[in-house]
Motif scaffolding. Sequence first.
Motif, short mmCIF file in Angstrom:
data_model
loop_
_atom_site.label_atom_id
_atom_site.label_comp_id
_atom_site.label_asym_id
_atom_site.label_seq_id
_atom_site.Cartn_x
_atom_site.Cartn_y
_atom_site.Cartn_z
N ILE A 172 -26.12 11.04 7.30
CA ILE A 172 -24.76 10.54 7.08
C ILE A 172 -24.08 11.36 5.98
O ILE A 172 -22.89 11.71 6.10
N GLY A 173 -24.82 11.69 4.95
CA GLY A 173 -24.27 12.51 3.88
C GLY A 173 -23.81 13.88 4.36
O GLY A 173 -22.77 14.39 3.94
N GLU A 174 -24.58 14.48 5.29
CA GLU A 174 -24.19 15.78 5.84
C GLU A 174 -22.90 15.69 6.64
O GLU A 174 -22.08 16.62 6.61
N ILE A 175 -22.71 14.59 7.38
CA ILE A 175 -21.47 14.40 8.13
C ILE A 175 -20.29 14.39 7.17
O ILE A 175 -19.29 15.09 7.37
N LEU A 176 -20.41 13.61 6.11
CA LEU A 176 -19.32 13.51 5.14
C LEU A 176 -19.10 14.84 4.40
O LEU A 176 -17.95 15.21 4.12
N GLU A 177 -20.18 15.55 4.13
CA GLU A 177 -20.04 16.85 3.47
C GLU A 177 -19.30 17.83 4.37
O GLU A 177 -18.47 18.63 3.89
N GLY A 178 -19.59 17.79 5.68
CA GLY A 178 -18.88 18.66 6.61
C GLY A 178 -17.40 18.38 6.62
O GLY A 178 -16.57 19.30 6.57
N GLY A 179 -17.04 17.10 6.67
CA GLY A 179 -15.62 16.74 6.64
C GLY A 179 -14.96 17.15 5.35
O GLY A 179 -13.83 17.67 5.34
N ALA A 180 -15.65 16.94 4.23
CA ALA A 180 -15.08 17.30 2.93
C ALA A 180 -14.87 18.81 2.81
O ALA A 180 -13.91 19.27 2.18
N SER A 181 -15.75 19.60 3.45
CA SER A 181 -15.61 21.06 3.37
C SER A 181 -14.34 21.53 4.07
O SER A 181 -13.67 22.46 3.62
N VAL A 182 -13.99 20.87 5.17
CA VAL A 182 -12.76 21.22 5.88
C VAL A 182 -11.54 20.79 5.07
O VAL A 182 -10.55 21.53 4.99
N CYS A 183 -11.61 19.62 4.45
CA CYS A 183 -10.51 19.18 3.60
C CYS A 183 -10.30 20.16 2.45
O CYS A 183 -9.16 20.48 2.08
N ALA A 184 -11.40 20.66 1.88
CA ALA A 184 -11.29 21.65 0.82
C ALA A 184 -10.63 22.92 1.33
O ALA A 184 -9.81 23.54 0.65
N GLU A 185 -10.97 23.33 2.55
CA GLU A 185 -10.34 24.51 3.16
C GLU A 185 -8.84 24.29 3.33
O GLU A 185 -8.04 25.22 3.18
N ALA A 186 -8.46 23.05 3.66
CA ALA A 186 -7.04 22.72 3.82
C ALA A 186 -6.35 22.52 2.48
O ALA A 186 -5.13 22.34 2.42
N GLY A 187 -7.14 22.50 1.39
CA GLY A 187 -6.58 22.35 0.06
C GLY A 187 -6.26 20.93 -0.33
O GLY A 187 -5.37 20.69 -1.16
N ILE A 188 -6.98 19.96 0.25
CA ILE A 188 -6.69 18.56 -0.03
C ILE A 188 -7.97 17.81 -0.43
O ILE A 188 -9.07 18.19 -0.03
#
Length: 345
Positions: free
Chosen positions: A115-131
């Motif tokens: 579950i943590g890896e799923i959330l980390e993946g989503g957070a990495s994309v948000c970081a790429e989008a700058g949010i």
Amino acid sequence: MSIRLTEFSHGGGCGCKIAPSVLSDILARSPAAIVPTDLLVGNASSDDAAVYRLNDQQAIVATTDFFTPIVDDPRDFGRIAATNAISDIYAMGATPIMALAIVGMPLDKLPVEVIGEILEGGASVCAEAGIPVAGGHSIDVLEPIYGLVALGVVAPDRLLRNDSAQAGDVLILGKPLGVGVLSAALKKGELSAAGYAQMIAHTTRLNTPGPALAAIEGVHAVTDVTGFGLAGHLLEMCRGAGLHAELDFGAIPVIDEAVDFARQGVATGASRRNWAGYGESVALDPALAPWQQVLLTDPQTSGGLLVACAPDATETVLSTFRDQGFAEAAPIGTLVAGPARISVR
């Protein structure tokens, strides 16, 4: 023990959307909503996000999107789901500013690390989008579910809608089709490593050209192609503007390996439901094969932007896509006066 996330899914990615005809019936039964003067976009146009004007210079764009796993890798699942959710912000010509996580997990079946890896993946994309992922909500459910509430801002006069196309507009698609077909092949254990790499590359590429497209004179309407397939989302554009679409199938970009699988009859159940829901509004040239119809209705997860623009803006739109790494963006047809239907040759 190895965890296969797709084993928990009855339908993965945007392929688990409610069928278009069923959704229309559900929404028709919904009570009439209060519509404030400053609500620029609500339910009426089936658009990608809601938009509320704050003042003459700013409007807030809000959307939510979540689904069950389309791939087995937890981090890839998180990345795809986040990219897909933020796409609705870009499709409105807005700049994303913040996200909230939507998390539903079978806690008795999935390790906390997964579950943590799923959330980390989503957070990495948000970081790429700058949010930032500034919060969210989680529950214990039978199937894994992950997605985002995404928020963005746009100048009201730069807002892109899906119902404002004009007769004579050129249709441009930003990403190739075939994600649904590849996901079906993956679930059958038949997708190659190269095919999987292509699938991940397309589904985790943020639709960043959106705000730049909003600044181009002659861009009249934009949407993103997701669970209802190219034909379904184009029909929403046609119905909103009261226009007829003419598509050239040979001009539509398609992921190479998806063509091979589609020819073999590989498809998602959602593709068949899509055709059942709106196929009567799509006229196919008799020379087209059944596999080509499958690709027109193939549910795209984190699919490309579909742009309707004046002919003299075509090269500028294509350059905008290509400058941001969307090399496969291509003109695929035109909009003309006529009934709100699609003809494909």
